[in-house]
Motif scaffolding. Structure first.
Motif, PDB file in Angstrom:
ATOM      1  N   PRO A  38      52.917  18.553  33.317  1.00  0.00           N
ATOM      2  CA  PRO A  38      53.085  19.902  32.769  1.00  0.00           C
ATOM      3  C   PRO A  38      51.753  20.618  32.591  1.00  0.00           C
ATOM      4  N   VAL A  39      51.773  21.916  32.716  1.00  0.00           N
ATOM      5  CA  VAL A  39      50.557  22.720  32.618  1.00  0.00           C
ATOM      6  C   VAL A  39      49.834  22.484  31.295  1.00  0.00           C
ATOM      7  N   ILE A  40      50.588  22.346  30.217  1.00  0.00           N
ATOM      8  CA  ILE A  40      49.967  22.166  28.907  1.00  0.00           C
ATOM      9  C   ILE A  40      49.152  20.873  28.856  1.00  0.00           C
ATOM     10  N   ASP A  41      49.572  19.833  29.599  1.00  0.00           N
ATOM     11  CA  ASP A  41      48.796  18.594  29.645  1.00  0.00           C
ATOM     12  C   ASP A  41      47.457  18.811  30.342  1.00  0.00           C
ATOM     13  N   SER A  63      55.679  28.875  41.076  1.00  0.00           N
ATOM     14  CA  SER A  63      55.419  29.739  42.225  1.00  0.00           C
ATOM     15  C   SER A  63      53.923  30.011  42.296  1.00  0.00           C
ATOM     16  N   LEU A  64      53.468  30.575  43.420  1.00  0.00           N
ATOM     17  CA  LEU A  64      52.037  30.851  43.569  1.00  0.00           C
ATOM     18  C   LEU A  64      51.536  31.802  42.485  1.00  0.00           C
ATOM     19  N   GLY A  65      52.303  32.862  42.200  1.00  0.00           N
ATOM     20  CA  GLY A  65      51.906  33.815  41.174  1.00  0.00           C
ATOM     21  C   GLY A  65      51.829  33.176  39.796  1.00  0.00           C
ATOM     22  N   GLN A  66      52.803  32.321  39.477  1.00  0.00           N
ATOM     23  CA  GLN A  66      52.797  31.630  38.187  1.00  0.00           C
ATOM     24  C   GLN A  66      51.597  30.676  38.089  1.00  0.00           C
ATOM     25  N   ARG A  67      51.336  29.967  39.192  1.00  0.00           N
ATOM     26  CA  ARG A  67      50.211  29.026  39.179  1.00  0.00           C
ATOM     27  C   ARG A  67      48.885  29.752  38.998  1.00  0.00           C
ATOM     28  N   MET A  68      48.724  30.906  39.654  1.00  0.00           N
ATOM     29  CA  MET A  68      47.462  31.628  39.541  1.00  0.00           C
ATOM     30  C   MET A  68      47.220  32.111  38.120  1.00  0.00           C
ATOM     31  N   ARG A  69      48.283  32.518  37.433  1.00  0.00           N
ATOM     32  CA  ARG A  69      48.126  32.925  36.030  1.00  0.00           C
ATOM     33  C   ARG A  69      47.668  31.734  35.180  1.00  0.00           C
ATOM     34  N   CYS A  70      48.221  30.555  35.473  1.00  0.00           N
ATOM     35  CA  CYS A  70      47.819  29.347  34.746  1.00  0.00           C
ATOM     36  C   CYS A  70      46.394  28.941  35.109  1.00  0.00           C
ATOM     37  N   GLU A  71      46.005  29.127  36.364  1.00  0.00           N
ATOM     38  CA  GLU A  71      44.632  28.802  36.799  1.00  0.00           C
ATOM     39  C   GLU A  71      43.616  29.672  36.054  1.00  0.00           C
ATOM     40  N   ILE A  72      43.927  30.950  35.920  1.00  0.00           N
ATOM     41  CA  ILE A  72      43.019  31.861  35.216  1.00  0.00           C
ATOM     42  C   ILE A  72      42.904  31.455  33.751  1.00  0.00           C
ATOM     43  N   LEU A 109      48.987  36.460  29.389  1.00  0.00           N
ATOM     44  CA  LEU A 109      49.371  36.113  30.758  1.00  0.00           C
ATOM     45  C   LEU A 109      50.832  35.695  30.871  1.00  0.00           C
ATOM     46  N   ASN A 110      51.559  35.795  29.757  1.00  0.00           N
ATOM     47  CA  ASN A 110      52.998  35.484  29.748  1.00  0.00           C
ATOM     48  C   ASN A 110      53.265  34.066  30.266  1.00  0.00           C
ATOM     49  N   LEU A 111      52.681  33.085  29.597  1.00  0.00           N
ATOM     50  CA  LEU A 111      52.763  31.695  30.058  1.00  0.00           C
ATOM     51  C   LEU A 111      53.743  30.837  29.265  1.00  0.00           C
ATOM     52  N   LYS A 112      54.362  31.384  28.259  1.00  0.00           N
ATOM     53  CA  LYS A 112      55.155  30.571  27.337  1.00  0.00           C
ATOM     54  C   LYS A 112      56.186  29.703  28.050  1.00  0.00           C
ATOM     55  N   GLU A 113      56.883  30.268  29.037  1.00  0.00           N
ATOM     56  CA  GLU A 113      57.930  29.529  29.736  1.00  0.00           C
ATOM     57  C   GLU A 113      57.383  28.600  30.811  1.00  0.00           C
ATOM     58  N   LEU A 114      56.069  28.635  31.049  1.00  0.00           N
ATOM     59  CA  LEU A 114      55.479  27.857  32.141  1.00  0.00           C
ATOM     60  C   LEU A 114      54.763  26.603  31.658  1.00  0.00           C
ATOM     61  N   LEU A 115      54.373  26.565  30.389  1.00  0.00           N
ATOM     62  CA  LEU A 115      53.497  25.507  29.901  1.00  0.00           C
ATOM     63  C   LEU A 115      54.098  24.113  30.017  1.00  0.00           C
ATOM     64  N   ARG A 116      55.409  24.006  29.936  1.00  0.00           N
ATOM     65  CA  ARG A 116      56.047  22.691  29.970  1.00  0.00           C
ATOM     66  C   ARG A 116      56.488  22.287  31.376  1.00  0.00           C
ATOM     67  N   SER A 117      56.213  23.140  32.364  1.00  0.00           N
ATOM     68  CA  SER A 117      56.612  22.852  33.746  1.00  0.00           C
ATOM     69  C   SER A 117      55.462  22.189  34.505  1.00  0.00           C
ATOM     70  N   PRO A 118      55.769  21.208  35.385  1.00  0.00           N
ATOM     71  CA  PRO A 118      54.723  20.638  36.247  1.00  0.00           C
ATOM     72  C   PRO A 118      54.170  21.717  37.173  1.00  0.00           C
ATOM     73  N   THR A 119      52.900  21.636  37.477  1.00  0.00           N
ATOM     74  CA  THR A 119      52.250  22.645  38.316  1.00  0.00           C
ATOM     75  C   THR A 119      52.943  22.777  39.660  1.00  0.00           C
ATOM     76  N   ARG A 120      53.404  21.669  40.238  1.00  0.00           N
ATOM     77  CA  ARG A 120      54.019  21.709  41.577  1.00  0.00           C
ATOM     78  C   ARG A 120      55.321  22.508  41.607  1.00  0.00           C
ATOM     79  N   GLN A 121      55.917  22.753  40.448  1.00  0.00           N
ATOM     80  CA  GLN A 121      57.173  23.496  40.406  1.00  0.00           C
ATOM     81  C   GLN A 121      56.970  24.999  40.194  1.00  0.00           C
TER      82      GLN A 121
END
Length: 262
Positions: free
Chosen positions: A112-115, A156-165, A142-154
């Motif tokens: 997960p992204v939070i890890d 989308s490119l746009g979601q991943r880039m927001r997490c990368e930033i 960056l509106n990441l609340k719903e993404l933090l518990r998801s594995p990076t591989r799951q």
């Protein structure tokens, strides 16, 4: 403050002809070609500036970013970033910089992204109160609340880039290097990323160096342009200076490429 003075960087690349005979020959004797990635590059970037560093493929953009971030050592010349030589004082230097490569990830793929964020907190030794404050701020902006518990591989490119930033900004760097940060993003995601970068610069006075082939990114974010070609700085001026060649930024830059034969 970022200063590069008379910086040169060359690479040796092995060359051989096609075929088994040439492959066998290369086992005993290799031919090399020297590529001059940077040739006497000089420029200065002040605190809080947002600079577009542009040029065609192979111009030397990535080599410059890698030298400024401490990954590469130049063959000659002087490099100072916040009073430090990046490649000689890497541990302290990385605490002041954030790097986003559009085609590479610093997030762990299967967790997960939070890890990944928690691991980066330990790597940068971010104090817990600062980490929590940065995480809350970046999650909201960056509106990441719903993404933090998801594995990076799951993602989308746009979601991943927001997490990368977000990952690059958790330790509150003074300088942010962005290499193709909106590559492959849809229009909505591009706008979100651009607006966030502008906000980060306005609030935290973060210095931003942006390398991209998307001239709309340059137009939206950068007030100054440095054009590099064949390893040399060809033009250094404001966006208005660049626009003097025409009203359309893409056509103007294409005309500059033709003018300098790059």
């Amino acid at each position: 403050m970022i200063t590069m003075e008379h910086v040169c960087k060359s690479y040796k690349i092995a060359k051989r002809d096609a075929g088994i005979k040439a492959a066998l020959k290369s086992l005993f004797y290799r031919e090399y070609e020297s590529i001059h990635a940077l040739n006497d590059v000089t420029f200065t970037i002040g605190d809080g500036e947002m600079v577009g560093y542009i040029g065609p493929n192979g111009a030397g953009k990535s080599s410059t970013i890698k030298i400024l971030s401490g990954i590469l050592t130049p063959d000659s010349g002087t490099v100072l970033v916040n009073g430090r030589i990046p490649y000689k004082d890497r541990i302290r230097h990385v605490r002041d910089i954030g790097v986003v490569f559009g085609q590479r990830s610093q997030l762990w793929w299967d967790v997960p992204v939070i890890d990944s964020f928690e691991l980066l907190k330990d790597i940068y030794t971010i104090p817990e109160p600062q980490y929590r404050q940065s995480l809350e701020e970046l999650t909201e902006l960056l509106n990441l609340k719903e993404l933090l518990r998801s594995p990076t591989r799951q993602l989308s490119l746009g979601q991943r880039m927001r997490c990368e930033i977000a990952a690059s900004l958790l330790h509150r760097p003074r300088i942010l290097f962005l290499d193709e940060p909106t590559i492959g993003l849809d229009a909505v995601s591009k706008l979100a990323v651009r607006n966030f970068i502008i906000r980060q610069n306005n609030i935290h006075k973060t210095t931003v160096i942006l390398t991209t082939h998307d001239m709309q990114d340059i137009e939206a974010l950068a007030s100054r342009i440095i054009l590099i070609g064949k390893g040399q700085v060809l033009l250094d001026g404001t966006l208005d200076d660049i626009r003097k060649g025409g009203s359309n930024i893409d056509e103007t830059v294409a005309k500059l490429y033709r003018t300098y034969e790059i």
